[in-house]
Design a protein around this motif. Structure first.
Motif, mmCIF file in Angstrom:
data_model
loop_
_atom_site.group_PDB
_atom_site.id
_atom_site.type_symbol
_atom_site.label_atom_id
_atom_site.label_comp_id
_atom_site.label_asym_id
_atom_site.label_seq_id
_atom_site.Cartn_x
_atom_site.Cartn_y
_atom_site.Cartn_z
ATOM 1 N N ALA A 30 -11.589 -0.765 0.270
ATOM 2 C CA ALA A 30 -10.585 -1.711 0.762
ATOM 3 C C ALA A 30 -9.179 -1.117 0.657
ATOM 4 O O ALA A 30 -8.360 -1.271 1.571
ATOM 5 C CB ALA A 30 -10.666 -3.015 -0.019
ATOM 6 N N LEU A 31 -8.903 -0.425 -0.436
ATOM 7 C CA LEU A 31 -7.595 0.218 -0.611
ATOM 8 C C LEU A 31 -7.407 1.362 0.372
ATOM 9 O O LEU A 31 -6.321 1.544 0.944
ATOM 10 C CB LEU A 31 -7.448 0.714 -2.054
ATOM 11 N N LEU A 32 -8.454 2.146 0.597
ATOM 12 C CA LEU A 32 -8.384 3.234 1.581
ATOM 13 C C LEU A 32 -8.070 2.700 2.974
ATOM 14 O O LEU A 32 -7.384 3.358 3.764
ATOM 15 C CB LEU A 32 -9.699 4.008 1.614
ATOM 16 N N LEU A 35 -5.992 -2.591 2.919
ATOM 17 C CA LEU A 35 -6.041 -4.042 2.779
ATOM 18 C C LEU A 35 -5.235 -4.511 1.565
ATOM 19 O O LEU A 35 -5.112 -3.787 0.573
ATOM 20 C CB LEU A 35 -7.487 -4.515 2.647
ATOM 21 N N ASP A 36 -4.706 -5.720 1.658
ATOM 22 C CA ASP A 36 -3.965 -6.334 0.549
ATOM 23 C C ASP A 36 -4.849 -7.258 -0.270
ATOM 24 O O ASP A 36 -4.613 -7.453 -1.463
ATOM 25 C CB ASP A 36 -2.781 -7.150 1.088
ATOM 26 N N VAL A 37 -5.838 -7.845 0.386
ATOM 27 C CA VAL A 37 -6.688 -8.841 -0.274
ATOM 28 C C VAL A 37 -8.089 -8.798 0.318
ATOM 29 O O VAL A 37 -8.267 -8.579 1.521
ATOM 30 C CB VAL A 37 -6.091 -10.258 -0.141
ATOM 31 N N GLY A 210 -18.838 1.014 5.218
ATOM 32 C CA GLY A 210 -18.129 1.356 6.443
ATOM 33 C C GLY A 210 -17.740 0.165 7.287
ATOM 34 O O GLY A 210 -16.872 0.275 8.165
ATOM 35 N N TYR A 211 -18.363 -0.989 7.037
ATOM 36 C CA TYR A 211 -18.089 -2.178 7.831
ATOM 37 C C TYR A 211 -16.888 -2.972 7.333
ATOM 38 O O TYR A 211 -16.437 -3.894 8.019
ATOM 39 C CB TYR A 211 -19.313 -3.098 7.852
ATOM 40 N N ILE A 212 -16.395 -2.654 6.147
ATOM 41 C CA ILE A 212 -15.219 -3.360 5.634
ATOM 42 C C ILE A 212 -14.065 -3.190 6.623
ATOM 43 O O ILE A 212 -13.855 -2.113 7.173
ATOM 44 C CB ILE A 212 -14.838 -2.844 4.235
ATOM 45 N N SER A 213 -13.327 -4.255 6.850
ATOM 46 C CA SER A 213 -12.298 -4.272 7.894
ATOM 47 C C SER A 213 -11.182 -3.266 7.645
ATOM 48 O O SER A 213 -10.844 -2.944 6.499
ATOM 49 C CB SER A 213 -11.682 -5.675 8.004
ATOM 50 N N GLU A 214 -10.603 -2.807 8.743
ATOM 51 C CA GLU A 214 -9.377 -2.021 8.693
ATOM 52 C C GLU A 214 -8.199 -2.991 8.513
ATOM 53 O O GLU A 214 -8.376 -4.209 8.428
ATOM 54 C CB GLU A 214 -9.205 -1.235 9.997
#
Length: 235
Positions: A30-32, A35-37, A210-214
């Motif tokens: 998520a940090l890569l 994302l903020d939350v 890999g599916y975590i949002s940009e």
């Protein structure tokens, strides 16, 4: 302020998720992606929420404590809480009020509980991919004052409030709905103009890293857990 989010992520506790959806892997990805939350929303359980929440606090990522509940009507509802404690309490209630079927790992997958160091500390024996004994209305009643309840992926042909009921009931504390990441919001609203009165979020429903949002979708609120849950509540 714009807060970039992904509010629908499954850990390795959900049997349909990859085993590499560990607390540290999720936070780091998520940090890569900038994302903020994020929100952890495993099926019918919050056993991995605290580990992800604590890692997020250490690394500067807000983690909203959550659960994706399957109601008696087989509708998925995302429940977001103001605190980890309230989320875990709700998880225990759901666990006591769902059909008890032993998980068949060969068919459904593993249900792994982890600590902050990604060490396996347990395994959920009962299958989490089942309905609870609570109706949609009862879930929304419980969430009032504790957080926000958001019907999940309402655009889908299964496990959604529209596909299963044919409409969205008039529930007083229903302010936000979720559509799938791949769904065009304008097209969706053209097909469902009755949904224009709701706030709409779009998250990944990630079962793989890999599916975590940009850094694509944002909420117009302050960068705090309370502000984010307040926004989802319609405040």
């Amino acid at each position: 302020m714009m807060v970039y989010y992904d509010l629908h992520i499954h850990t390795c506790l959900s049997p349909c998720a990859s085993d590499d959806m560990t607390p540290n892997n999720i936070v780091n990805m998520a940090l890569l992606k900038g994302l903020d939350v994020i929100a952890v929303t495993d099926h019918n359980s919050a056993l991995n929420v605290e580990a992800v929440y604590r890692i997020g606090r250490k690394k500067g990522l807000i983690v909203v404590p959550g659960i994706e509940v399957q109601t008696k009507e087989e509708v998925h509802v995302l429940c977001y809480f103001y605190s980890v404690e309230e989320c875990i309490k709700f998880s225990e209630i759901i666990n006591k009020n769902m059909t008890k079927i032993k998980n068949n790992k060969t068919i459904f997958g593993n249900q792994i509980v982890m600590d902050e160091k990604d060490r396996e500390i347990g395994e959920m024996e009962e299958l989490l991919l089942v309905s609870s004994n609570f109706t949609i209305s009862e879930i929304f009643q419980y969430m009032e004052g504790r957080g926000a309840a958001v019907p999940a992926h309402v655009d889908r042909g299964s496990y959604s409030i529209i596909s299963n009921l044919g409409f969205i009931p008039n529930i007083k504390n229903l302010s936000t709905i979720e559509i799938s990441k791949s769904t065009d919001k304008k097209v969706f609203l053209k097909e469902h103009p009755e949904c224009k009165k709701y706030r709409i979020i779009s998250s990944s429903d990630a079962h793989h890293l890999g599916y975590i949002s940009e850094r694509e979708e944002f909420l117009p609120c302050d960068l705090s857990l309370k502000s984010i849950v307040d926004w989802l509540c319609g405040c």
